[in-house]
Motif scaffolding. Structure first.
Motif, PDB file in Angstrom:
ATOM      1  N   VAL A 162       0.726  -1.437   0.044  1.00 41.22           N
ATOM      2  CA  VAL A 162       0.141  -0.014   0.136  1.00 41.22           C
ATOM      3  C   VAL A 162       1.349   1.226  -0.053  1.00 41.22           C
ATOM      4  O   VAL A 162       0.731   2.458  -0.740  1.00 41.22           O
ATOM      5  CB  VAL A 162      -0.960   0.294   0.875  1.00 41.22           C
ATOM      6  CG1 VAL A 162      -1.788   1.212   1.464  1.00 41.22           C
ATOM      7  CG2 VAL A 162      -1.963  -1.402   1.156  1.00 41.22           C
ATOM      8  N   GLY A 163       1.713   1.074   0.569  1.00 43.15           N
ATOM      9  CA  GLY A 163       2.907   2.268   0.885  1.00 43.15           C
ATOM     10  C   GLY A 163       3.672   2.474  -0.313  1.00 43.15           C
ATOM     11  O   GLY A 163       3.635   3.787  -0.591  1.00 43.15           O
ATOM     12  N   ALA A 164       3.464   1.914  -1.407  1.00 45.94           N
ATOM     13  CA  ALA A 164       4.337   1.607  -2.841  1.00 45.94           C
ATOM     14  C   ALA A 164       3.659   2.069  -3.523  1.00 45.94           C
ATOM     15  O   ALA A 164       3.476   3.207  -4.368  1.00 45.94           O
ATOM     16  CB  ALA A 164       4.994   0.426  -3.533  1.00 45.94           C
ATOM     17  N   GLY A 165       2.131   1.586  -3.745  1.00 54.12           N
ATOM     18  CA  GLY A 165       1.233   2.241  -4.545  1.00 54.12           C
ATOM     19  C   GLY A 165       0.809   3.397  -4.226  1.00 54.12           C
ATOM     20  O   GLY A 165       0.717   4.167  -5.098  1.00 54.12           O
ATOM     21  N   LEU A 166       0.676   4.124  -2.847  1.00 53.44           N
ATOM     22  CA  LEU A 166       0.371   5.357  -2.550  1.00 53.44           C
ATOM     23  C   LEU A 166       1.381   6.640  -2.887  1.00 53.44           C
ATOM     24  O   LEU A 166       0.884   7.265  -3.362  1.00 53.44           O
ATOM     25  CB  LEU A 166      -0.035   5.890  -1.399  1.00 53.44           C
ATOM     26  CG  LEU A 166      -1.682   5.120  -0.122  1.00 53.44           C
ATOM     27  CD1 LEU A 166      -1.014   5.076   0.803  1.00 53.44           C
ATOM     28  CD2 LEU A 166      -2.475   5.666  -1.009  1.00 53.44           C
ATOM     29  N   GLY A 167       2.773   5.627  -3.220  1.00 52.03           N
ATOM     30  CA  GLY A 167       3.558   6.463  -3.421  1.00 52.03           C
ATOM     31  C   GLY A 167       3.796   7.328  -4.935  1.00 52.03           C
ATOM     32  O   GLY A 167       3.551   7.950  -5.495  1.00 52.03           O
ATOM     33  N   VAL A 168       3.424   5.378  -5.859  1.00 53.06           N
ATOM     34  CA  VAL A 168       3.616   6.174  -6.907  1.00 53.06           C
ATOM     35  C   VAL A 168       1.329   6.646  -7.451  1.00 53.06           C
ATOM     36  O   VAL A 168       2.224   7.406  -8.581  1.00 53.06           O
ATOM     37  CB  VAL A 168       2.982   4.688  -8.031  1.00 53.06           C
ATOM     38  CG1 VAL A 168       2.698   4.890  -9.284  1.00 53.06           C
ATOM     39  CG2 VAL A 168       4.446   3.378  -7.623  1.00 53.06           C
ATOM     40  N   VAL A 169       0.827   6.475  -7.012  1.00 46.53           N
ATOM     41  CA  VAL A 169      -0.457   6.879  -7.483  1.00 46.53           C
ATOM     42  C   VAL A 169      -0.333   8.516  -7.277  1.00 46.53           C
ATOM     43  O   VAL A 169      -1.016   9.951  -7.558  1.00 46.53           O
ATOM     44  CB  VAL A 169      -1.894   7.029  -6.192  1.00 46.53           C
ATOM     45  CG1 VAL A 169      -3.103   7.100  -6.771  1.00 46.53           C
ATOM     46  CG2 VAL A 169      -1.644   5.246  -7.056  1.00 46.53           C
ATOM     47  N   GLY A 170       0.405   8.911  -6.002  1.00 45.80           N
ATOM     48  CA  GLY A 170       0.922  10.451  -5.661  1.00 45.80           C
ATOM     49  C   GLY A 170       1.423  11.136  -6.802  1.00 45.80           C
ATOM     50  O   GLY A 170       1.040  12.174  -7.670  1.00 45.80           O
ATOM     51  N   VAL A 171       2.392  10.374  -7.594  1.00 45.96           N
ATOM     52  CA  VAL A 171       3.275  11.044  -8.200  1.00 45.96           C
ATOM     53  C   VAL A 171       2.429  11.405  -9.361  1.00 45.96           C
ATOM     54  O   VAL A 171       2.834  12.254 -10.175  1.00 45.96           O
ATOM     55  CB  VAL A 171       4.505  10.135  -8.692  1.00 45.96           C
ATOM     56  CG1 VAL A 171       5.385  10.527  -9.800  1.00 45.96           C
ATOM     57  CG2 VAL A 171       5.724  10.042  -7.868  1.00 45.96           C
ATOM     58  N   ALA A 172       1.472   9.955  -9.730  1.00 42.59           N
ATOM     59  CA  ALA A 172       0.467  10.554 -11.382  1.00 42.59           C
ATOM     60  C   ALA A 172      -0.054  11.098 -10.877  1.00 42.59           C
ATOM     61  O   ALA A 172      -0.208  12.259 -12.343  1.00 42.59           O
ATOM     62  CB  ALA A 172      -0.154   9.216 -11.147  1.00 42.59           C
ATOM     63  N   VAL A 173      -0.794  11.516 -10.391  1.00 40.04           N
ATOM     64  CA  VAL A 173      -2.017  12.832  -9.737  1.00 40.04           C
ATOM     65  C   VAL A 173      -1.835  13.272  -9.516  1.00 40.04           C
ATOM     66  O   VAL A 173      -2.271  14.429 -10.642  1.00 40.04           O
ATOM     67  CB  VAL A 173      -3.000  11.352  -8.582  1.00 40.04           C
ATOM     68  CG1 VAL A 173      -3.386  13.464  -8.445  1.00 40.04           C
ATOM     69  CG2 VAL A 173      -3.125  10.982  -8.685  1.00 40.04           C
ATOM     70  N   GLN A 174      -0.293  14.459  -9.393  1.00 43.89           N
ATOM     71  CA  GLN A 174       0.212  15.848  -9.365  1.00 43.89           C
ATOM     72  C   GLN A 174      -0.005  15.674 -10.356  1.00 43.89           C
ATOM     73  O   GLN A 174       0.674  17.047 -10.986  1.00 43.89           O
ATOM     74  CB  GLN A 174       1.351  15.750  -8.376  1.00 43.89           C
ATOM     75  CG  GLN A 174       1.498  15.631  -6.799  1.00 43.89           C
ATOM     76  CD  GLN A 174       2.279  15.373  -5.759  1.00 43.89           C
ATOM     77  OE1 GLN A 174       3.969  15.731  -6.278  1.00 43.89           O
ATOM     78  NE2 GLN A 174       2.002  14.800  -4.244  1.00 43.89           N
ATOM     79  N   ALA A 175       1.054  14.938 -11.281  1.00 44.19           N
ATOM     80  CA  ALA A 175       1.335  14.967 -12.952  1.00 44.19           C
ATOM     81  C   ALA A 175       0.044  15.019 -13.232  1.00 44.19           C
ATOM     82  O   ALA A 175      -0.148  16.730 -14.468  1.00 44.19           O
ATOM     83  CB  ALA A 175       2.585  14.097 -13.396  1.00 44.19           C
ATOM     84  N   MET A 176      -0.984  14.466 -13.386  1.00 45.00           N
ATOM     85  CA  MET A 176      -2.113  14.613 -13.479  1.00 45.00           C
ATOM     86  C   MET A 176      -2.881  15.914 -14.005  1.00 45.00           C
ATOM     87  O   MET A 176      -3.684  16.913 -14.848  1.00 45.00           O
ATOM     88  CB  MET A 176      -3.609  13.231 -13.385  1.00 45.00           C
ATOM     89  CG  MET A 176      -4.078  13.440 -14.210  1.00 45.00           C
ATOM     90  SD  MET A 176      -5.706  11.965 -13.805  1.00 45.00           S
ATOM     91  CE  MET A 176      -5.273  11.813 -12.185  1.00 45.00           C
ATOM     92  N   VAL A 177      -2.743  16.581 -12.626  1.00 44.49           N
ATOM     93  CA  VAL A 177      -3.429  17.668 -12.387  1.00 44.49           C
ATOM     94  C   VAL A 177      -2.545  19.179 -11.916  1.00 44.49           C
ATOM     95  O   VAL A 177      -3.424  19.967 -11.921  1.00 44.49           O
ATOM     96  CB  VAL A 177      -4.675  17.274 -10.787  1.00 44.49           C
ATOM     97  CG1 VAL A 177      -5.396  16.117 -11.078  1.00 44.49           C
ATOM     98  CG2 VAL A 177      -3.564  17.684  -9.734  1.00 44.49           C
ATOM     99  N   ARG A 178      -1.393  18.877 -12.476  1.00 46.08           N
ATOM    100  CA  ARG A 178      -0.177  19.303 -11.911  1.00 46.08           C
ATOM    101  C   ARG A 178      -0.807  20.840 -10.807  1.00 46.08           C
ATOM    102  O   ARG A 178      -0.552  22.011 -10.811  1.00 46.08           O
ATOM    103  CB  ARG A 178      -0.508  20.384 -13.559  1.00 46.08           C
ATOM    104  CG  ARG A 178      -0.055  19.930 -14.577  1.00 46.08           C
ATOM    105  CD  ARG A 178       0.376  20.669 -16.004  1.00 46.08           C
ATOM    106  NE  ARG A 178      -0.948  22.005 -15.622  1.00 46.08           N
ATOM    107  CZ  ARG A 178      -1.802  21.865 -17.028  1.00 46.08           C
ATOM    108  NH1 ARG A 178      -1.725  20.580 -17.369  1.00 46.08           N
ATOM    109  NH2 ARG A 178      -2.392  23.184 -16.917  1.00 46.08           N
ATOM    110  N   ASN A 179      -0.650  19.950  -9.955  1.00 42.96           N
ATOM    111  CA  ASN A 179      -1.111  20.747  -8.419  1.00 42.96           C
ATOM    112  C   ASN A 179      -0.421  19.816  -7.806  1.00 42.96           C
ATOM    113  O   ASN A 179       0.250  18.788  -7.467  1.00 42.96           O
ATOM    114  CB  ASN A 179      -2.748  20.088  -7.918  1.00 42.96           C
ATOM    115  CG  ASN A 179      -3.175  21.300  -6.832  1.00 42.96           C
ATOM    116  OD1 ASN A 179      -1.852  21.233  -5.620  1.00 42.96           O
ATOM    117  ND2 ASN A 179      -4.109  22.563  -6.685  1.00 42.96           N
ATOM    118  N   ALA A 180       0.279  20.585  -6.706  1.00 40.45           N
ATOM    119  CA  ALA A 180       2.004  20.345  -5.824  1.00 40.45           C
ATOM    120  C   ALA A 180       0.959  19.431  -4.530  1.00 40.45           C
ATOM    121  O   ALA A 180       1.404  18.916  -3.985  1.00 40.45           O
ATOM    122  CB  ALA A 180       2.591  21.410  -5.610  1.00 40.45           C
TER     123      ALA A 180
END
Length: 377
Positions: A107-125
């Motif tokens: 779950v920790g690995a998944g949250l880290g990966v999804v966090g990267v993708a979402v921040q790039a997807m919505v361009r929001n820090a």
């Protein structure tokens, strides 16, 4: 192509939109030497993760030395024999702690990966895996199952199934509300997700208010603060498959994510269909988040802080970030889960409490770094 001046006064060709190899603070990582540094960091984090997993499995109300922990794990994997007086400790290690610690790492690995993708997807820090309303929808599904007894045919997996279905329904609603004839823009996606999150929380509060017993309150607390107390081997394979497959797919989209971070107009000029890519990323990250929330509840700050820390360490290139982020997230979550188990033993602290106590000061420190540029000054 455009010409870029070097320190020696020469010029070299560089593709337009090729992101600079710099960290989140706008400066080159001190020790970064490209893929070699990333590979070395990944290897080091893999070793740290392995050691952390063994230590976390052995520590708890009944402490088992690392050597014995490793022996029990090897016996379980290889089918080896153990002494009769070791059966109780073996069962604690293999049946209770091992699935919990491994699930925390996944779950920790998944949250880290999804966090990267979402921040790039919505361009929001400030974006994290739960900003799009997925976790709130999952909480509604879990609470509804617990209160009304829906999906009872699934037995012990009913609540997790309800949470996953709730996450998917929330994803569909957010997408339908945010979509326009011209596509889905980052701002509309974020605003819709935030608004729908409040709506789902209101629905959850109504369900709890009219619940015939107080059990719904405990269910709400679990799904809003997170925890791995209900981890079993049965719930492990599905979330592992979803997280691993999603990570591999996102890793393959590293270059388009780099281009998307430059803005839709620049990305379009470089041949990237940002609207189509954003839709695909939205569905993929929602499925991954739903699968994780279904087994752990909503755990905040991991998907927010880990991407920023990793960018400072290896730069903004998503190929490197998506290599290091899952390992960093896994190590962090394993230790967070361990602290939650042993800090006030025999009781457990909700994981959201620990991640907030760690994540808030770390994020504030990152924001106060001189020259911090990610997301704007």
């Amino acid at each position: 192509m455009r010409l870029v001046s070097t320190r020696s006064g020469e010029t070299r060709d560089r593709p337009v939109g090729d992101p600079p190899d710099r960290g989140a603070d706008g400066r080159r990582p001190r020790w970064s030497a490209g893929s070699g540094w990333t590979a070395a960091m990944a290897a080091a984090l893999a070793v740290v993760l392995g050691v952390s997993v063994v230590l976390a499995i052995g520590l708890g109300s009944a402490v088992v030395p690392p050597a014995e922990t490793a022996r029990y794990l090897w016996a379980a994997v290889s089918g080896g024999a153990i002494q009769a007086d070791e059966v109780t400790r073996y069962q604690i290690i293999w049946q209770i702690r091992t699935p919990r610690v491994l699930l925390a790492a996944v779950v920790g690995a998944g949250l880290g990966v999804v966090g990267v993708a979402v921040q790039a997807m919505v361009r929001n820090a400030l974006a994290d895996p739960f900003i799009l309303g997925v976790s709130s929808g999952a909480s509604v599904g879990a609470v509804a199952v617990g209160v009304f007894g829906a999906l009872s045919a699934l037995g012990v997996y009913a609540v997790s199934a309800g949470a996953f279905l709730g996450a998917l329904v929330a994803t569909l609603l957010v997408y339908l509300v945010a979509s326009t004839p011209t596509g889905v823009t980052p701002l509309r996606l974020v605003l819709t997700g935030v608004a729908m999150s409040f709506g789902f929380q209101a629905v959850m509060s109504v369900i709890v208010y009219f619940a015939p017993s107080s059990e719904a309150t405990g269910t709400v607390l679990y799904w809003t603060m997170g925890g791995f107390g209900a981890a079993t081997w049965g719930s492990f394979p599905v979330v592992v498959a979803v997280v691993v497959a999603g990570t591999v797919v996102l890793r393959g989209f590293a270059r388009p994510l780099d281009v998307m971070a430059l803005g839709d107009e620049t990305a379009a000029s470089l041949g990237v269909d940002t609207d189509r890519l954003r839709k695909g990323l939205f569905v993929l990250t929602a499925v991954m988040t739903g699968a994780m929330v279904a087994v752990s509840g909503a755990i905040g700050f991991v998907g927010l802080v880990v991407p920023h820390v990793v960018r400072i360490a290896v730069g903004a290139d998503h190929r490197r970030v998506l290599t290091i982020a899952p390992l960093a997230g896994a190590v962090l979550m394993v230790w967070v889960d361990l602290i939650s188990r042993v800090l006030v033993a025999p009781r457990e602290l909700p994981l959201g409490v620990i991640t907030a106590l760690v994540g808030v000061p770390v994020f504030i420190t990152l924001m106060r770094r001189r020259g911090y540029l990610f997301g704007g000054r």
